[in-house]
Write a protein that holds these residues in place. Structure first.
Motif, short mmCIF file in Angstrom:
data_model
loop_
_atom_site.label_atom_id
_atom_site.label_comp_id
_atom_site.label_asym_id
_atom_site.label_seq_id
_atom_site.Cartn_x
_atom_site.Cartn_y
_atom_site.Cartn_z
N ALA A 1 0.81 -1.22 0.00
CA ALA A 1 0.00 0.00 0.00
C ALA A 1 0.84 1.27 0.00
CB ALA A 1 -0.94 0.02 1.22
N GLY A 2 2.07 1.20 0.49
CA GLY A 2 2.86 2.42 0.66
C GLY A 2 4.15 2.51 -0.11
N GLY A 3 4.47 1.51 -0.93
CA GLY A 3 5.74 1.53 -1.64
C GLY A 3 6.91 1.41 -0.67
N TRP A 4 8.04 2.00 -1.03
CA TRP A 4 9.23 1.98 -0.18
C TRP A 4 9.45 3.35 0.47
CZ3 TRP A 4 11.99 -2.12 1.33
CH2 TRP A 4 11.93 -3.29 0.56
N SER A 5 9.94 3.35 1.72
CA SER A 5 10.32 4.59 2.38
C SER A 5 11.32 4.25 3.48
CB SER A 5 9.11 5.31 2.98
OG SER A 5 8.64 4.66 4.15
N ARG A 6 11.68 5.24 4.25
CA ARG A 6 12.64 5.04 5.34
C ARG A 6 11.98 5.05 6.71
NH1 ARG A 6 17.75 8.80 3.30
NH2 ARG A 6 18.19 7.59 1.41
N ALA A 7 10.67 5.25 6.77
CA ALA A 7 9.98 5.37 8.06
C ALA A 7 8.97 4.25 8.22
CB ALA A 7 9.28 6.72 8.16
N ILE A 8 9.05 3.53 9.34
CA ILE A 8 8.11 2.45 9.61
C ILE A 8 6.69 2.98 9.69
CG2 ILE A 8 7.46 0.69 11.30
CD1 ILE A 8 10.40 0.47 12.07
N ALA A 9 6.53 4.20 10.22
CA ALA A 9 5.19 4.77 10.38
C ALA A 9 4.45 4.90 9.06
CB ALA A 9 5.29 6.14 11.06
N ASP A 10 5.18 4.98 7.94
CA ASP A 10 4.54 5.09 6.62
C ASP A 10 3.81 3.81 6.23
OD1 ASP A 10 5.67 7.60 6.43
OD2 ASP A 10 7.33 6.95 5.14
N HIS A 11 4.05 2.73 6.98
CA HIS A 11 3.54 1.41 6.55
C HIS A 11 2.68 0.75 7.64
CE1 HIS A 11 6.18 1.88 3.13
NE2 HIS A 11 7.09 2.30 3.98
N GLN A 12 2.08 1.58 8.47
CA GLN A 12 1.12 1.04 9.44
C GLN A 12 -0.21 0.84 8.71
OE1 GLN A 12 3.00 2.42 13.73
NE2 GLN A 12 0.92 3.00 13.23
N ASN A 13 -0.26 -0.21 7.92
CA ASN A 13 -1.44 -0.56 7.14
C ASN A 13 -1.62 -2.07 7.20
OD1 ASN A 13 0.23 -1.76 4.99
ND2 ASN A 13 0.79 0.36 4.50
N ASP A 14 -2.62 -2.59 6.50
CA ASP A 14 -2.88 -4.02 6.56
C ASP A 14 -2.47 -4.73 5.27
OD1 ASP A 14 -4.82 -3.07 4.87
OD2 ASP A 14 -6.52 -3.90 5.99
N SER A 15 -1.51 -4.15 4.54
CA SER A 15 -1.02 -4.80 3.33
C SER A 15 0.29 -5.53 3.61
CB SER A 15 -0.83 -3.77 2.22
OG SER A 15 0.26 -2.90 2.49
N ARG A 16 0.76 -6.26 2.62
CA ARG A 16 1.99 -7.05 2.75
C ARG A 16 3.20 -6.14 2.93
NH1 ARG A 16 4.03 -11.36 -1.87
NH2 ARG A 16 5.29 -12.68 -0.51
N LYS A 17 4.12 -6.55 3.81
CA LYS A 17 5.29 -5.73 4.13
C LYS A 17 6.57 -6.41 3.64
CE LYS A 17 2.58 -3.18 6.84
NZ LYS A 17 1.44 -4.09 7.05
N ARG A 18 7.58 -5.57 3.46
CA ARG A 18 8.92 -6.06 3.13
C ARG A 18 9.95 -5.11 3.73
NH1 ARG A 18 5.87 -4.66 -1.01
NH2 ARG A 18 5.41 -6.86 -1.33
N PHE A 19 11.16 -5.61 3.92
CA PHE A 19 12.20 -4.90 4.66
C PHE A 19 13.50 -5.08 3.91
CE2 PHE A 19 14.51 -4.66 8.99
CZ PHE A 19 14.32 -3.31 9.10
N MET A 20 14.31 -4.04 3.86
CA MET A 20 15.65 -4.12 3.27
C MET A 20 16.62 -3.70 4.36
SD MET A 20 16.50 -5.02 0.19
CE MET A 20 18.00 -5.05 -0.79
N ASN A 21 17.59 -4.57 4.67
CA ASN A 21 18.40 -4.38 5.86
C ASN A 21 19.89 -4.56 5.54
OD1 ASN A 21 19.44 -4.33 8.43
ND2 ASN A 21 17.98 -5.76 9.28
N ARG A 22 20.67 -3.56 5.92
CA ARG A 22 22.13 -3.70 5.90
C ARG A 22 22.57 -3.62 7.36
NH1 ARG A 22 26.40 -0.02 5.59
NH2 ARG A 22 24.92 1.71 5.35
N THR A 23 22.78 -4.77 7.96
CA THR A 23 22.94 -4.87 9.41
C THR A 23 24.19 -4.15 9.90
OG1 THR A 23 24.09 -7.00 9.17
CG2 THR A 23 21.71 -7.06 9.50
N ILE A 24 24.07 -3.51 11.06
CA ILE A 24 25.26 -2.93 11.67
C ILE A 24 26.04 -4.04 12.38
CG2 ILE A 24 24.07 -0.72 11.98
CD1 ILE A 24 24.06 -1.31 15.01
#
Length: 272
Positions: A141-164
């Motif tokens: 529902a929200g595409g990609w962004s840098r803020a988790i708050a942009d994706h507080q919805n009920d659609s499928r989620k995905r995450f891109m992570n470069r671990t520290i």
């Protein structure tokens, strides 16, 4: 806490002091899942990893909330077979075990004859990645962004992570990166319209190979919830495609639900 861009600073051979980057949103003195998973994965691989074996499955049971205090790793080799190796790691704080990890390693070898079914799965990357960032989050529902708050919805989620880095001065291995990224399964499956109200009590990550990239994608595959109990599953991706699976079980924690639109601990996010 020590100001380094890592989850822990090593003080003795098996003793580690957490930094602010290891802190969790669940409480003022709680450590986050990736920090604990990464510490256990690194301890097991350092003690028992062999180049001819693949770390095929890591399961971490989170017994109780880990706090911001020195943490000790206790490792043991349970079985050293010709084709299968099993080992365990306990994370101990003030004499109490807060988490226990089990690692299964399989010897690399030739694939059997024939072809097998493979699930059709794709992962839409966020495009150009900023090396000054460590995470991106996306949703249908929200595409990609840098803020988790942009994706507080009920659609499928995905995450891109470069671990520290888990431990200051010790670069993360591909296995450690995969294990830490897989802990994002809890976020991509349990994040809903009101934030995250489930706290995961475990993580299982299963790998068919090690990731070839620093950036790892985690995409939700399934989420089932009833009576305050949730199960979530994800697929892990690198630039070559899917290479593993994450799974978490979680229990409802509505009294401390994390609403990222009113983040109580904005300073606890990874460096941006």
């Amino acid at each position: 806490m020590t100001e380094v861009v890592a989850h822990f600073v090593q003080s003795e051979q098996d003793r580690f002091a957490p930094t602010r980057f290891a802190q969790s949103h669940w409480g003022e003195d709680h450590l986050n899942g990736p920090a604990l998973v990464g510490l256990a994965a690194q301890a097991l691989e350092s003690a028992f990893g062999l180049p001819e074996f693949l770390p095929a499955r890591l399961t971490v049971d989170l017994f109780r909330a880990a706090r911001g205090v020195p943490t000790t790793t206790k490792v043991a080799l349970i079985r050293a077979g010709r084709r299968v190796r099993n080992s365990e790691c306990e994370l101990v704080q003030d004499g109490v075990t807060v988490a226990r990890a089990t690692l299964v390693q399989y010897r690399l070898g030739a694939a059997p004859r024939g072809e097998e079914w493979v699930a059709p799965v794709t992962f839409d990357h966020p495009g150009a990645l900023d090396d000054d960032r460590t995470t991106y989050i996306g949703s249908d529902a929200g595409g990609w962004s840098r803020a988790i708050a942009d994706h507080q919805n009920d659609s499928r989620k995905r995450f891109m992570n470069r671990t520290i880095t888990v431990i200051d001065g010790h670069p993360n291995s591909p296995f450690v990166r995969a294990a830490m990224a897989a802990e994002g399964t809890s976020l991509v499956t349990n994040l809903g319209t009101a934030g995250v109200g489930y706290i995961n009590g475990d993580l299982t990550v299963a790998l068919s190979r090690l990731p070839g990239d620093d950036w790892i994608g985690v995409q939700a595959d399934a989420h089932w919830a009833n009576d305050g109990i949730a199960v979530g599953a994800s697929t892990l991706f690198d630039g070559a495609g899917a290479f593993g699976t994450g799974m978490v079980t979680a229990i409802g924690n509505p009294a401390a639900q994390i609403d990222f639109t009113d983040d109580p601990f904005p300073e606890r996010t990874a460096p941006r």
